[in-house]
Design an enzyme around this catalytic site. Structure first.
Site, PDB file in Angstrom:
ATOM      1  CB  SER A   1      -4.108   3.558 -10.719  1.00 10.93           C
ATOM      2  OG  SER A   1      -2.786   3.033 -10.800  1.00 10.93           O
TER       3      SER A   1
ATOM      4  CE1 TYR B   1      -3.526   5.217  -5.624  1.00 11.11           C
ATOM      5  CE2 TYR B   1      -2.244   3.649  -6.928  1.00 11.11           C
ATOM      6  CZ  TYR B   1      -2.899   4.867  -6.812  1.00 11.11           C
ATOM      7  OH  TYR B   1      -2.938   5.725  -7.884  1.00 11.11           O
TER       8      TYR B   1
END
Ligand SMILES: NC(=O)c1ccc[n+]([C@@H]2O[C@H](COP(=O)([O-])OP(=O)(O)OC[C@H]3O[C@@H](n4cnc5c(N)ncnc54)[C@H](OP(=O)(O)O)[C@@H]3O)[C@@H](O)[C@H]2O)c1
Length: 258
Positions: free
Chosen positions: A137, A150
Site C-alpha cells: 500500500s 496498518y
C-alpha cells in the site's frame, strides 16, 4: 500445460479481480479466503467463462491451521504465481484497536505473507521460474494516525519484497510489490469506515488497479505504483533512500551527537 496461480483474499475486491484477469490469461486457479460461498461462486463463473480449473480453499489466514494448510499446498504443487493479497486495516488508533484486531492485522499482513512466500519460493527457485506478487500500500511509506499499525505492516511488505526480489532474481523468480492507493473495494467498510468519508477523486477501481499491477508484472517491475503518473517521483525517492543509507556508513557519530 496451464500454469497455476494461487490468490489469497480472492473472495472480493482486488483479489477477485486478479482471479478474473488471471483466468482470462489461462491460469488454473487456487482461490483462498474465509468466505467459501463467495469463492465457490467465483470458481464456477470462471470455470464456465474461461475453461480453466479452479479450486476454492476456505481458510482463515490468521489461524495457524489455515496458514499451515495453504503453506502445504504451496510446497506440494508447482505454483507459477502467488498473489499475496489478503489484508486488513482496522480504522482505529493503535491504543483503541482491540487486541484481536491488532493481532490479526499483524498476522495476516505480515506473518502470513512471509510464511506463504517462504513456502512457495523453494519450488520456484528449483524450477527457475515463478512470480510472487505482494500487495502492499502507499500507506507503507506514509504512516498516519488511524493507520499506524496498518502502515507499518505495509512498510514490511515493501521492504521484505525488495530484499526478496534481489535474492530471487538470480533464480529467475520475480517478486513484485504492488502498492495501491485508494481503490474502491469493501476494504473500508470492513475496516469500520465508510468509503464516502474519503475524496472520491483519489480512488480508482479494482479493475484499473489490477490491470496496472499486471502491466507492471509484464514489465518485470519489482515495485509497481499504479496511481503514480510521474515515474521520476519513485526514482528520486529511491535515490534519496540509497543516498541516506550511504550517509550512515561512516562508523562515527555525527557531530551534533557528540
Ligand atoms: N482498497 C484499497 O484502497 C487498498 C489500498 C491499498 C492496499 N490495499 C490492499 O489490497 C489488499 C486487498 O484488499 P481489498 O481492497 O481488495 O479489500 P477487500 O475487498 O476487503 O478484500 C480483502 C480480502 O482479504 C480476505 N481476508 C481478510 N481477512 C482474511 C483472513 N483472516 N483469512 C483469509 N482471507 C482474509 C477477504 O476474504 P474473506 O473475508 O472471505 O476472508 C477478502 O477476500 C489488502 O492487502 C489491502 O491492504 C487496498
Amino acid at each position: 500445460m496451464s500454469k497455476t496461480a494461487l490468490i489469497t483474499g480472492a473472495s472480493s475486491g482486488i483479489g477477485a479481480v486478479y482471479a478474473r484477469r488471471l483466468a482470462a490469461r489461462g491460469y488454473n486457479l487456487i482461490l483462498v479466503a474465509r468466505r467459501a460461498e463467495k469463492l465457490s461462486a467465483l470458481a464456477a463463473e470462471l470455470e464456465q467463462s474461461d475453461g480453466i480449473a479452479v479450486r476454492s480453499l476456505a481458510a482463515d489466514l490468521t489461524a495457524e491451521a489455515g496458514i499451515a494448510s495453504i503453506e502445504q499446498v504451496l510446497r506440494d504443487e508447482a505454483i507459477a504465481l502467488l498473489v499475496n493479497n489478503a489484508g486488513m486495516g482496522p480504522f482505529a488508533t493503535t491504543a483503541n484497536m482491540s487486541d484481536a484486531d491488532a493481532a490479526a492485522t499483524l498476522t495476516l499482513n505480515v506473518t502470513t505473507l512471509m510464511r506463504l512466500t517462504r513456502a512457495v519460493l523453494p519450488g520456484m527457485r528449483a524450477r527457475k521460474s515463478g512470480t510472487v506478487v505482494n500487495i502492499g500500500s502507499v500507506m507503507g511509506f506514509f504512516p498516519s494516525p488511524m493507520s499506524a499499525l496498518y502502515s507499518a505492516t505495509k512498510a514490511f511488505v515493501l521492504t521484505f519484497s525488495r530484499g526478496l526480489a534481489e535474492e530471487a532474481a538470480e533464480n529467475g523468480v520475480l517478486v513484485q510489490a504492488v502498492l495501491p492507493a485508494g481503490t474502491v473495494t469493501d476494504f473500508y467498510e470492513t475496516a469500520g469506515i465508510s468509503i464516502d468519508n474519503f475524496d472520491a477523486s483519489v480512488f480508482m477501481t479494482a479493475e484499473q488497479l489490477v490491470d496496472a499491477g499486471l502491466a507492471g508484472m509484464d514489465r518485470g517491475e519489482q515495485v509497481t505504483l499504479p496511481s503514480v503518473h510521474d515515474e521520476d517521483l519513485w526514482a528520486s525517492y529511491d535515490a534519496a533512500r540509497a543516498k541516506l543509507f550511504a550517509g550512515t556508513q561512516n562508523g562515527q557519530p555525527a557531530p551534533r551527537y557528540v
